[in-house]
Scaffold this motif. Structure first.
Motif, PDB file in Angstrom:
ATOM      1  N   LYS A 336       0.846  -1.201   0.000  1.00  8.94           N
ATOM      2  CA  LYS A 336       0.000   0.000   0.000  1.00  8.94           C
ATOM      3  C   LYS A 336       0.878   1.247   0.000  1.00  8.94           C
ATOM      4  O   LYS A 336       0.904   2.004  -0.965  1.00  8.94           O
ATOM      5  CB  LYS A 336      -0.907  -0.002   1.237  1.00  8.94           C
ATOM      6  N   THR A 337       1.631   1.405   1.100  1.00 12.00           N
ATOM      7  CA  THR A 337       2.349   2.669   1.295  1.00 12.00           C
ATOM      8  C   THR A 337       3.415   2.872   0.234  1.00 12.00           C
ATOM      9  O   THR A 337       4.286   2.025   0.056  1.00 12.00           O
ATOM     10  CB  THR A 337       2.983   2.690   2.692  1.00 12.00           C
ATOM     11  N   ASP A 413      12.296   7.324   7.533  1.00 10.70           N
ATOM     12  CA  ASP A 413      10.994   6.723   7.308  1.00 10.70           C
ATOM     13  C   ASP A 413       9.879   7.784   7.310  1.00 10.70           C
ATOM     14  O   ASP A 413       9.813   8.604   8.231  1.00 10.70           O
ATOM     15  CB  ASP A 413      10.799   5.703   8.443  1.00 10.70           C
ATOM     16  N   GLU A 416       7.862   8.275  10.472  1.00  9.90           N
ATOM     17  CA  GLU A 416       8.596   9.001  11.506  1.00  9.90           C
ATOM     18  C   GLU A 416       8.743  10.468  11.137  1.00  9.90           C
ATOM     19  O   GLU A 416       8.668  11.348  12.002  1.00  9.90           O
ATOM     20  CB  GLU A 416       9.967   8.345  11.729  1.00  9.90           C
ATOM     21  N   PHE A 451      12.414  -0.641  15.333  1.00 13.43           N
ATOM     22  CA  PHE A 451      11.166  -1.055  14.692  1.00 13.43           C
ATOM     23  C   PHE A 451      11.436  -2.259  13.784  1.00 13.43           C
ATOM     24  O   PHE A 451      12.467  -2.330  13.137  1.00 13.43           O
ATOM     25  CB  PHE A 451      10.599   0.092  13.849  1.00 13.43           C
ATOM     26  N   SER A 453       8.966  -5.078  11.151  1.00 12.30           N
ATOM     27  CA  SER A 453       7.609  -5.321  10.666  1.00 12.30           C
ATOM     28  C   SER A 453       6.899  -6.387  11.481  1.00 12.30           C
ATOM     29  O   SER A 453       5.678  -6.412  11.526  1.00 12.30           O
ATOM     30  CB  SER A 453       7.645  -5.733   9.193  1.00 12.30           C
ATOM     31  N   LYS A 483       6.373   3.984  20.341  1.00 12.19           N
ATOM     32  CA  LYS A 483       5.326   4.291  19.368  1.00 12.19           C
ATOM     33  C   LYS A 483       5.167   3.076  18.460  1.00 12.19           C
ATOM     34  O   LYS A 483       6.119   2.292  18.274  1.00 12.19           O
ATOM     35  CB  LYS A 483       5.704   5.516  18.536  1.00 12.19           C
ATOM     36  N   GLY A 484       3.972   2.872  17.914  1.00 17.27           N
ATOM     37  CA  GLY A 484       3.790   1.734  17.016  1.00 17.27           C
ATOM     38  C   GLY A 484       2.329   1.450  16.764  1.00 17.27           C
ATOM     39  O   GLY A 484       1.451   2.264  17.098  1.00 17.27           O
ATOM     40  N   ALA A 485       2.062   0.277  16.177  1.00 15.13           N
ATOM     41  CA  ALA A 485       0.697  -0.124  15.859  1.00 15.13           C
ATOM     42  C   ALA A 485      -0.131  -0.136  17.144  1.00 15.13           C
ATOM     43  O   ALA A 485       0.370  -0.521  18.205  1.00 15.13           O
ATOM     44  CB  ALA A 485       0.694  -1.501  15.231  1.00 15.13           C
ATOM     45  N   ARG A 527      -3.358   6.293   8.646  1.00 13.85           N
ATOM     46  CA  ARG A 527      -2.515   5.330   9.357  1.00 13.85           C
ATOM     47  C   ARG A 527      -2.443   5.792  10.807  1.00 13.85           C
ATOM     48  O   ARG A 527      -2.109   6.942  11.065  1.00 13.85           O
ATOM     49  CB  ARG A 527      -1.131   5.294   8.721  1.00 13.85           C
ATOM     50  N   THR A 592      -0.683  -5.447   3.052  1.00 17.51           N
ATOM     51  CA  THR A 592      -0.095  -4.388   3.859  1.00 17.51           C
ATOM     52  C   THR A 592       0.051  -4.810   5.313  1.00 17.51           C
ATOM     53  O   THR A 592      -0.664  -5.691   5.784  1.00 17.51           O
ATOM     54  CB  THR A 592      -0.971  -3.102   3.749  1.00 17.51           C
ATOM     55  N   GLY A 593       0.973  -4.168   5.992  1.00 15.10           N
ATOM     56  CA  GLY A 593       1.130  -4.401   7.428  1.00 15.10           C
ATOM     57  C   GLY A 593       0.209  -3.474   8.210  1.00 15.10           C
ATOM     58  O   GLY A 593       0.121  -3.553   9.425  1.00 15.10           O
ATOM     59  N   ASP A 594      -0.478  -2.584   7.489  1.00 11.48           N
ATOM     60  CA  ASP A 594      -1.309  -1.579   8.152  1.00 11.48           C
ATOM     61  C   ASP A 594      -2.626  -2.184   8.633  1.00 11.48           C
ATOM     62  O   ASP A 594      -2.974  -3.315   8.325  1.00 11.48           O
ATOM     63  CB  ASP A 594      -1.565  -0.431   7.159  1.00 11.48           C
ATOM     64  N   ARG A 649      -2.585  -6.217   8.014  1.00  7.14           N
ATOM     65  CA  ARG A 649      -1.831  -6.736   9.165  1.00  7.14           C
ATOM     66  C   ARG A 649      -1.201  -8.089   8.830  1.00  7.14           C
ATOM     67  O   ARG A 649      -1.266  -9.047   9.592  1.00  7.14           O
ATOM     68  CB  ARG A 649      -2.734  -6.889  10.389  1.00  7.14           C
TER      69      ARG A 649
HETATM   70  P1  ATP Z   1       2.443  -0.833   3.676  1.00  4.45           P
HETATM   71  O1  ATP Z   1       1.899  -1.892   2.829  1.00  4.45           O
HETATM   72  O2  ATP Z   1       1.439   0.220   3.999  1.00  4.45           O
HETATM   73  O3  ATP Z   1       3.745  -0.306   3.209  1.00  4.45           O
HETATM   74  P2  ATP Z   1       3.879  -2.287   5.528  1.00  4.45           P
HETATM   75  O4  ATP Z   1       3.532  -3.681   5.267  1.00  4.45           O
HETATM   76  O5  ATP Z   1       5.144  -1.751   5.010  1.00  4.45           O
HETATM   77  O6  ATP Z   1       2.680  -1.405   5.098  1.00  4.45           O
HETATM   78  P3  ATP Z   1       4.962  -1.764   8.053  1.00  4.45           P
HETATM   79  O7  ATP Z   1       5.806  -0.625   7.634  1.00  4.45           O
HETATM   80  O8  ATP Z   1       5.542  -3.070   8.352  1.00  4.45           O
HETATM   81  O9  ATP Z   1       3.774  -1.966   7.059  1.00  4.45           O
HETATM   82  O10 ATP Z   1       4.143  -1.239   9.270  1.00  4.45           O
HETATM   83  C1  ATP Z   1       3.212  -2.039   9.953  1.00  4.45           C
HETATM   84  C2  ATP Z   1       2.675  -1.246  11.119  1.00  4.45           C
HETATM   85  O11 ATP Z   1       3.745  -0.945  12.004  1.00  4.45           O
HETATM   86  C3  ATP Z   1       2.085   0.095  10.715  1.00  4.45           C
HETATM   87  O12 ATP Z   1       0.704  -0.020  10.476  1.00  4.45           O
HETATM   88  C4  ATP Z   1       2.342   0.947  11.924  1.00  4.45           C
HETATM   89  O13 ATP Z   1       1.311   0.798  12.872  1.00  4.45           O
HETATM   90  C5  ATP Z   1       3.610   0.378  12.511  1.00  4.45           C
HETATM   91  N1  ATP Z   1       4.771   1.152  12.112  1.00  4.45           N
HETATM   92  C6  ATP Z   1       5.161   1.476  10.859  1.00  4.45           C
HETATM   93  N2  ATP Z   1       6.294   2.185  10.865  1.00  4.45           N
HETATM   94  C7  ATP Z   1       6.659   2.325  12.153  1.00  4.45           C
HETATM   95  C8  ATP Z   1       7.758   2.944  12.820  1.00  4.45           C
HETATM   96  N3  ATP Z   1       8.716   3.570  12.163  1.00  4.45           N
HETATM   97  N4  ATP Z   1       7.799   2.879  14.155  1.00  4.45           N
HETATM   98  C9  ATP Z   1       6.837   2.257  14.850  1.00  4.45           C
HETATM   99  N5  ATP Z   1       5.787   1.649  14.291  1.00  4.45           N
HETATM  100  C10 ATP Z   1       5.678   1.674  12.964  1.00  4.45           C
END
Ligand code: ATP
Length: 933
Positions: A336-337, A413, A416, A451, A453, A483-485, A527, A592-594, A649
Motif C-alpha cells: 500500500k504505502t 521513514d 517518523e 522497529f 515489521s 510508538k507503534g501499531a 494510518r 499491507t502491514g497496516d 496486518r
Molecule cells: P504498507 O503496505 O502500507 O507499506 P507495511 O507492510 O510496510 O505497510 P509496516 O511498515 O511493516 O507496514 O508497518 C506495519 C505497522 O507498524 C504500521 O501499520 C504501523 O502501525 C507500525 N509502524 C510502521 N512504521 C513504524 C515505525 N517507524 N515505528 C513504529 N511503528 C511503525
C-alpha cells in the motif's frame, strides 16, 4: 591533514579496540570526517567501486561469433567451393559468414549495453556522518575513515569496523556462504580471527538483516573483502532466459535435422549423376537457407529492446526472464504505502483520552497549527498527554528533516518524518536545530528496541528530562518512550495518561474506547500509531540498567499517551492503473502491514474495493487480516486469498504463504516488497518487484524488477510492455520460419525430383541474409497493438506457437515454394532465359516475404488494421530491401556475382500478381480464423 590510511582487509581493524581504530583511520567516532578531508581522501583512494571486469575487446567478441558448428560447416563449404574453382560462390559464402558475425556482434553488444545501462540506474546510497551532520551520499563517494550508519535492509557499502550497534545482524552469505545471519558486537577480537568470525566488522556487499549500527569505513572499493573475491572470480554475463534456451535447443535440433537432409540431398544428387561440386553447393545452400540461425540472437534483441522500453517507463528489469513472465502475470500483489499511495505522510489528528486535536499543514514542513474541534489553537505544553505523545513520537524516531533550498526534505521513514514534523509544529523544545535548518529527535538515547515489521513498534530509553514538570510525578530516572501499531502498544500499556499528567488504569472498557477511536480514524484511510511513555513517570521505579531494556521487560509498564493519525494520499494515477489491470484480466491484491480499516479505505479510494459491504469480513470477505488467515486451515488458504482484495496486518512470513497459495491455483504472481523480510516472498514470486526509492537493498537484491518511482502504475506499464515483447517475439518467429522452410524446400524439391534449380544457392544466401536483416529484425521494433491490455493474460504453459500459427507457417512455406515454381515455369514457357526466370523467382520470393511481413505485424488482425505506416523501422527496412532487389536485378556487377538478369516490366507485373495472390490466401486464412473463433 591529508592521509593515506591503510585500507587492506588485513590491516587488522578487527583486532584493535575502537579508540585505536579511530587513531589508525585518523577520524572522529562521533562527528566523522569533515568534508574537506573526505574530498582529499577521495582523491587519494579513488571512488568506492569495484573495478569493472575486463571484457573481451571488440575483435575477440567478433571472432567469438564464428564459434558455432553451423559456421564451421559454412567455412568448410567456402574453402571446398574455392578449391573447386567456384570463386564467386566461395566469396559469397565467406561474405555471408562475415556478415552474419557482424550482425551477431552488433546484436550482442546492443543487448549488453542495454543491460549495462540498467545497472547504472539502480544506485546505492549510504548514510554518512560528516562534520557531525547525517547525509545521504552515493556509496561510491565513501572514503576510509568515514562514519557510516546502517540499519536493517541496507547493503553494507564498504568494509566497516563497528563502533556502536543495537541488535545488529548481517547476512554474510555473499562472502562466506553461511546463510544464517551473524550477530555483531563491537569488542576487539584476536588478530588471527578469520573473516567469517569477525563479529565487529561489517563487510561490503553483505546485507543488514536486523538492528542498527554505526561503523568506520576500514576499506573501500577493490580494497574490501568483496573486492578481493571479485578479483578472483570476475563476473559472468548471462543473457539467457528460459525462452531463449528453449529456442536455442529448438534450433540445435533443427540444425541437426537439416544437416542430415542436406547430406541426403547431396547423396541423392550424386546417385543421379549430377556434378559433385554443384550438389555440394546446393546442399550447403539448403543448410544455410533452412537453418534459422538468427533466431536466438533476434530473441535476445527483442528482449533487450523490451528491457529498454520498460526502463523508459521506470521499471528496471534485473533478470531478463522477467520480461517474458511479466506478460503472463495473472495476479499483482502490491504494497500500500508508497506504491498505491504517495508515501507522503502528514499527521492530521491526535487523539488523547481527553480530547481530539486536528493538525494543519502539509508535507514535512514543520509549519502548521494544532487546533481543537472548534478551531481554537491548542497549547501542547499545557496538555501533558498531548505533550508526551509528541515527545514519544519524536524521540522514538530516526528521521531527520532538513531545509534545503527552501524545501523541507526527509531522511528516513515517512511515518517518523510525519511525527517529527508534528512535534516541531507544536514547538516541542529540542526538535528544531538552533540554526532552524534541521528537525530531529529532541532527547539523546541510551538504548533502543528498533522497529521491525514483525514487532510493529519501536521503543527508546532516555535519561529522565530532569524537570519535575511532568504532572508532579517527578522526572528523575530513565524514561521509556514507545510508538507503534495501536494493538501492539496497548498490549504494553497498563495505564493511560490524562491532560493534567495523572495516569489511570487502562482496563478493558478503556481499551475498547481506544480501539474504537483508532478504528474510526483508520476508517478515513489514516494510518494510526499509538504513543506511550514509561519509567519513573509512570511506575515510580528507580533507574534500571539499559541492558534490561528488552521487549519482555516493557509489557505492562507503559502508559498510553495518545494516538496520532496520519494521511498518506492515494497516488493520482493508482485508480486508473488498477482499472487497467482489471481490464487486462489481472487481479490486484493489496498486501499491507497496516490496519484493516486503513487498508480498506485506501482500497476503496483506488478502486480495489467497491463501496459495497466487505461481505461480512473475516475469511469469507474481501478484506482479510493476517489473524483471519492464521485461523484458517492451510487447505482453505487458496480460496480465501483468491477471494480477498485487501490483506491487512499481514506479516512478511505470511506474504510467502500468500504467494504459494496463489501459485497453487496456477497463478503467475507478481509481488512487491520493500523490507528485509520480504526477500523470501520476492524470490518465490514469479516476478519479485522491489521499490527503487523506498525499498531496502535486501529487497532489491532478491527482486526480478525494481520500480524506480515505487509507483503501482509502473507495474501496469511493465506488464503491458511484457505483453508487447512476447507478441513481437512470436511475430518474428512466425515471419522467419516460413522463409527458412521455403528456402530449404525449394532446393530439396529440385534436387530430389531432379529438376532445374529455380533459385541458385548463392541466390538463397542473398535472400536469407538481406531479408533477415532488412525485414525480419524490424519486427522487434513493432509498437504494441491496441487492445493489448484488454485481453486475458497468456497461459505460460501454452506453447509459443499455437496450432493456428503453425498452420499459417506451413501455409506460407507452401505458398513460397509453389509461387516460386509457378513463376519460374511461367517465365521459361514465355521464352525467358534461365537467368531471367531465376531472377523473377528470387524477386517473387522476396516480394511474398515482404508482403507477409505486413501481415505478421498483427498476429490476428488484418495487415491494414494496425495502420500500415505505424512502424517506421518496417518502412525503412522495406525501402532498403526494394533497393537491394533492384540492385541485384539491374546492376551488371551484381548480375555477374549472383547470376541474375534484368527483368522486363511485364515480369514485375506477374511477380506482383502472384505475390498479392499469396498474401490474399494468408489474409483469408486469418479472416476465417477470426470469424470462426
Ligand atoms: P504498507 O503496505 O502500507 O507499506 P507495511 O507492510 O510496510 O505497510 P509496516 O511498515 O511493516 O507496514 O508497518 C506495519 C505497522 O507498524 C504500521 O501499520 C504501523 O502501525 C507500525 N509502524 C510502521 N512504521 C513504524 C515505525 N517507524 N515505528 C513504529 N511503528 C511503525
Amino acid at each position: 591533514m591529508t592521509t593515506v590510511v591503510p585500507t587492506h582487509p588485513d590491516s587488522g581493524h578487527h583486532g584493535l579496540p575502537t579508540h585505536e581504530v579511530v587513531l589508525l583511520l585518523q577520524t572522529d567516532p562521533v562527528s566523522g570526517l569533515d568534508e574537506q578531508e573526505a574530498r582529499h581522501r577521495l582523491d587519494r583512494h579513488g571512488p568506492n567501486t569495484l573495478p569493472r571486469p575486463r571484457s573481451a575487446g571488440p575483435l575477440l567478441r567478433w571472432l567469438r561469433q564464428f564459434h558455432d558448428p553451423l559456421v564451421y560447416v559454412l567455412l568448410a563449404a567456402g574453402v571446398i567451393t574455392a578449391l573447386l574453382g567456384e570463386v564467386v560462390d566461395s566469396v559469397v559464402i565467406f561474405a555471408v559468414v562475415a556478415l552474419n558475425a557482424i550482425i551477431g556482434f552488433v546484436q550482442e553488444s546492443k543487448a549488453e549495453a542495454a543491460l549495462e545501462g540498467l545497472r547504472a540506474m539502480i544506485r546505492t546510497d549510504a548514510r554518512v556522518i560528516r562534520g557531525g551532520v547525517v547525509r545521504t551520499l552515493p556509496s561510491e563517494r565513501l572514503v576510509p575513515g568515514d562514519l557510516v550508519m546502517v540499519e536493517a535492509g541496507d547493503k553494507v557499502p564498504a568494509d566497516l569496523r563497528l563502533v556502536r550497534l543495537a541488535e545488529l545482524q548481517a547476512d554474510e552469505s555473499a562472502l562466506t556462504g553461511e546463510s544464517v545471519p551473524v550477530a555483531k558486537d563491537e569488542t576487539a577480537l584476536p588478530a588471527q580471527t578469520p573473516v567469517a568470525d569477525r563479529r565487529n566488522m561489517l563487510y561490503s556487499g553483505t546485507l543488514v538483516t536486523s538492528g542498527t549500527g554505526v561503523g568506520l569505513v576500514a576499506a573501500t572499493g577493490a580494497g574490501t573483502e568483496l573486492g578481493e573475491i571479485h578479483r578472483l572470480i570476475g563476473e559472468a554475463e548471462v543473457l539467457a532466459t528460459p525462452l531463449t534456451r528453449k529456442l536455442a535447443r529448438f534450433s540445435r535440433i533443427l540444425t541437426i535435422g537439416i544437416l542430415t537432409l542436406a547430406a541426403l540431398t547431396f547423396a541423392v544428387g550424386l546417385v543421379r549423376g549430377e556434378p559433385a561440386a554443384e550438389m555440394f553447393t546446393a546442399a550447403v545452400a539448403l543448410a544455410v537457407g533452412a537453418i534459422p540461425e538468427g533466431l536466438p540472437a533476434a530473441v535476445t534483441v527483442t528482449l533487450a529492446i523490451g528491457v529498454a522500453r520498460m526502463a523508459r517507463r521506470r521499471a528496471v528489469v534485473r533478470r531478463l526472464p522477467a520480461v517474458e513472465t511479466l506478460g503472463s502475470t495473472t495476479v499483482v500483489c502490491t504494497d500500500k504505502t508508497g506504491t498505491l499511495t504517495e508515501n507522503q505522510m502528514t499527521v492530521r489528528t491526535v487523539w488523547t483520552a481527553d480530547r481530539r486535536v486536528e493538525v494543519t499543514g502539509s508535507g514535512y514542513a514543520p509549519e502548521g497549527r494544532l487546533l481543537d474541534p472548534s478551531g481554537a489553537p491548542v497549547d501542547a505544553a499545557a496538555d501533558q498527554a498531548l505533550h508526551w505523545s509528541l515527545l514519544a513520537g519524536s524521540c522514538c524516531n530516526d528521521a531527520v528533516l532538513t531545509l534545503q533550498e527552501g524545501r523541507w526534505s526527509l531522511t528516513g521513514d515517512p511515518t517518523e518524518g510525519a511525527m517529527l514534523a508534528l512535534a516541531a509544529k507544536a514547538g516541542l523544545p529540542g526538535t528544531a536545530s538552533p540554526d532552524g535548518g534541521h528537525v530531529r529527535a529532541p532527547l539523546p538515547r541510551i538504548a533502543q528496541i528498533p522497529f521491525s515489521s514483525e514487532r510493529r513498534y519501536m521503543a527508546t530509553l532516555h535519561d529522565g528530562p530532569g524537570d519535575a514538570g511532568v504532572g508532579g510525578t517527578g522526572g528523575r530516572g530513565p524514561l521509556v518512550l514507545a510508538k507503534g501499531a495501536v494493538e501492539q502498544i496497548i498490549a504494553l500499556c497498563a495505564w493511560q495518561m490524562h491532560a493534567d499528567g495523572t495516569v489511570s488504569p487502562l482496563a478493558a472498557a478503556e481499551r475498547a474506547v481506544v480501539l474504537r477511536a483508532a478504528e474510526e480514524l483508520a476508517g478515513g484511510g489514516l494510518r494510526v500509531l499509538a504513543t506511550a511513555v514509561g519509567g519513573p513517570l509512570v511506575t515510580g521505579a528507580d533507574r534500571e540498567p539499559s541492558v534490561a531494556f528488552s521487549p519482555e521487560r516493557l509489557t505492562g509498564t507503559l502508559a498510553l499517551a495518545g494516538l496520532q493519525a496520519m494521511l498518506d494520499p492515494p497516488r493520482p494515477v493508482a485508480a486508473a492503473a488498477v482499472r487497467a489491470c482489471h481490464d487486462a484480466g489481472i487481479a490486484v491484491k493489496m498486501i499491507t502491514g497496516d490496519h484493516a480499516a486503513t487498508a480498506a479505505a485506501v482500497g476503496r479510494a483506488v478502486g480495489l474495493l467497491d463501496d459495497g459491504p466487505e461481505e461480512g469480513g473475516g475469511a469469507a470477505g474481501r478484506v482479510l487480516t493476517g489473524a483471519d488467515l492464521a485461523a484458517l486451515p492451510v487447505g482453505d488458504h487458496p480460496d480465501a486469498v483468491e477471494r480477498a482484495c485487501v490483506l491487512a496486518r499481514v506479516s512478511p512470513e505470511q506474504k510467502l504463504h500468500l504467494v504459494q497459495a496463489l501459485q497453487n491455483r496456477r497463478h503467475v504472481v507478481a509481488m512487491t516488497g520493500d523490507g528485509v523480510n520480504d526477500a523470501p516472498a520476492l524470490r518465490r514470486a514469479d516476478i519479485g518487484i522491489a521499490m527503487g526509492r523506498g525499498g531496502t537493498e535486501v529487497a532489491k537484491d532478491a527482486a526480478d524488477m525494481v520500480l524506480l518511482d515505487d509507483d503501482f502504475a509502473t507495474i501496469e506499464a511493465a506488464v503491458e510492455e511484457g505483453r508487447g515483447v512476447f507478441d513481437n517475439l512470436t511475430k518474428f518467429i512466425v515471419w522467419t520460419l516460413p522463409t527458412n522452410i521455403g528456402e530449404g524446400m525449394v532446393i530439396l524439391v529440385a534436387v530430389l525430383l531432379g529438376l532445374t534449380l529455380p533459385i541458385l544457392p548463392v541466390q538463397i544466401l542473398w535472400i536469407n541474409m538481406t531479408t533477415a536483416v532488412a525485414l525480419g529484425l524490424m519486427l522487434a521494433f513493432e509498437p504494441k497493438e491496441d487492445g493489448i491490455m484488454t485481453r486475458a493474460p497468456r497461459d505460460p504453459g501454452r506453447p509459443l506457437l499455437t496450432g493456428a500459427l503453425v498452420v499459417r507457417i506451413l501455409l506460407v512455406s507452401a505458398l513460397l515454394v509453389a509461387g516460386t515454381w509457378l513463376l519460374f515455369q511461367w517465365e521459361l514457357a514465355d521464352g525467358a532465359t534461365f537467368d531471367q526466370a531465376r531472377t523473377a523467382a528470387v524477386n517473387l520470393f522476396v516480394a511474398v516475404e515482404l508482403l507477409y511481413l505486413f501481415s505478421c505485424r498483427s498476429l490476428t488482425g488484418s495487415a491494414w488494421s494496425i495502420g500500415p505506416l505505424s512502424n517506421r523501422w518496417v518502412l525503412g527496412g522495406v525501402t532498403v530491401q526494394v533497393l537491394a532487389q533492384l540492385a541485384i536485378t539491374y546492376l551488371p556487377v551484381m548480375n555477374r556475382v549472383f547470376t541474375t538478369a534484368p527483368l522486363p516490366a511485364h515480369t514485375w507485373a506477374r511477380i506482383l500478381v502472384v505475390a498479392l495472390a499469396a498474401s490474399a490466401v494468408v489474409a483469408v486464412d486469418k479472416r476465417l480464423r477470426r470469424t470462426l473463433m
